[in-house]
Scaffold this active site. Sequence first.
Site, PDB file in Angstrom:
ATOM      1  CB  SER A  84      -1.044   0.036   1.030  1.00  0.00           C
ATOM      2  OG  SER A  84      -1.801   0.776   1.279  1.00  0.00           O
ATOM      3  NE  ARG A 126      -4.614   2.393  16.613  1.00  0.00           N
ATOM      4  CZ  ARG A 126      -3.955   2.652  15.379  1.00  0.00           C
ATOM      5  NH1 ARG A 126      -3.447   3.452  14.629  1.00  0.00           N
ATOM      6  NH2 ARG A 126      -3.900   1.244  14.779  1.00  0.00           N
ATOM      7  CB  SER A 141       1.325   1.559  14.121  1.00  0.00           C
ATOM      8  OG  SER A 141       1.188   0.785  12.647  1.00  0.00           O
ATOM      9  N   GLY A 142      -0.939  -0.870  13.868  1.00  0.00           N
ATOM     10  CA  GLY A 142      -0.790  -2.363  13.258  1.00  0.00           C
ATOM     11  C   GLY A 142       0.133  -2.593  12.422  1.00  0.00           C
ATOM     12  CG  ASP A 155      -2.907  -0.454  -1.945  1.00  0.00           C
ATOM     13  OD1 ASP A 155      -3.248   0.642  -1.597  1.00  0.00           O
ATOM     14  OD2 ASP A 155      -3.640  -1.535  -1.353  1.00  0.00           O
ATOM     15  CD  GLU A 161      -9.046   3.148   8.209  1.00  0.00           C
ATOM     16  OE1 GLU A 161      -8.784   2.799   9.282  1.00  0.00           O
ATOM     17  OE2 GLU A 161      -8.394   3.047   7.332  1.00  0.00           O
TER      18      GLU A 161
END
Length: 530
Positions: free
Chosen positions: A65, A498, A500-501, A278, A370
């Site tokens: 991405s 938070r 990050s994933g 992407d 988002e």
Amino acid sequence: MESSYFNNIVNSEYSRKNDGRIEYGTAGFRTKSDILEHVLYRMGLLAVLRSKAKKAAIGLMITASHNLEPDNGIKLVDSAGEMLEVSWEMIATNLANVLDSDLTSMLAHISTKENIDLSIPATVIIGRDTRKSSPILLKAVLAGIKALNGNVTDLGLVTTPQLHYVVVCTNTDGAYGNPTLQGYYSKLAAVFKSIRGTEINNGKYISRLQLDAANGVGAIAVREFQRYLKDVLDIKLFNDGSGDLNYMCGADYVKVQQTLPLNIPSEKSVRCVSIDGDADRVVYFYIDGNNKFHLLDGDRIATLVAAYFKELLETSGLSLQLGLVQTAYANGGSTDYISNVLKVPVACVPTGVKHLHKKALEFDIGVYFEANGHGTVIFKDTAKDAIKNHAKNEILSTTQRVASSKLKDVTDLINETVGDALSDMLLVETILHTKGWDVIEWERSYNDLPNRQLKVRVKDRNIITTTNAERHCLTPVCLQEEIDKIVSKYSRGRSFVRPSGTEDIIRVYAECESSSDVNRLAVEVASLVY
Ligand code: NG1
Ligand code: ZN
């Protein structure tokens, strides 16, 4: 059958060469491309099992991405075109990390536990982005699929949403559209043109834009749209693949840095669009007469779309429940506008499209975005039927009928399977055209609060855990109290942290009323997690 079926599955070319653990996160597996080959081989194997389990075609997208060129990744697309089912994310993680010596037994275990009929044929539809590492990784995936005798449809270079589209069309026997790239372009282009009619410009709307394609695979799709839409929309393409992928360009760069991408001419008030590597994210921006940069991000797109749907529902007299889904990153200005002005129900969920998608399914018409520009609109089947039937209702007034058929057409313009930068762009263009708005009119609906995002590198990002859609920290103990203390000093202040994933970092978000204070707020909060 099972034990023999998985014999000879270990392939020395794709043995696990490092001990590092890798996890199937919000965007599948994503890391440096040179340590991914065995993971891709194994995902080829898994995709065959998933296809057999679902008795349908499954998608595999090779992409990282918006990450820079050295990264790559893979995500599985489930049979209805949605993200991989959560329980299989864990299966994917386990399979990616297992020792080569245990690979055969783990595959047998998965197929027994998931009750998979191994005699069912499997089909895997593959797409890839333009990274230099993608062909090597494709070879690994193909080896995995072949090892389990799966059938392959290789779409070549495609955007992530195009792959989702082809998976859905394949599994619905064409009811959603033709399962080809040509089917994708012609479906969207035909609806776009028919809604626009013969009037190319309208009021302040001028049918021209500048598009930054992040030097990614989206540039290929944009060139096709330039061909299909040449008479109705003038798209000037920049960052068309001749420069470095996502480097100082693309939707993520523009959103986070809040600045112009490389190479885009700073022409006053011209509508500009950035998509990511992407092409599943899109943001708009422009430069004003004072050379000031203005961003119109996912929140703006969501509010524009929700307001338009609300208007069409009211005018057509159709009673359907409309709702909007955001994450903690949504600007407070947008949330206030949705709740207090639009009066559309708004929900907040954790980061990651799968959470937004799931929540949006609760509404008849669910708009989800988002803030970074990843989102779409989804419709319950009953809502789609109601929209279709309402347009045919003979007792409607002319105004009601026009609104009703517009609603139906707009529905067809949307790629419901996943956020799609180009389908979203065509939707925004359609709404602006209908309203006769330029980008300044669009921006006028509400004011964004000044905001800032920071990344903090820590030893172990997982020491931070959160609750309440990631807006409050549970651990480390007392961190939330400290954040609250800092935030209370700033008018309309809000901040959260938070893990990050998708990157090995902690993200810090801050917003407040004053643009001169927002950096200080972000830095103060970031200093708590160093
Ligand atoms: P992480 O790295 O978990 O923040 C990022 C985006 C998500 C989503 C995923 C998948 C932000 C703040 N986060 O996730 O919204 O798009 O990447 O690509 O933009
Ligand atoms: Zn993307």
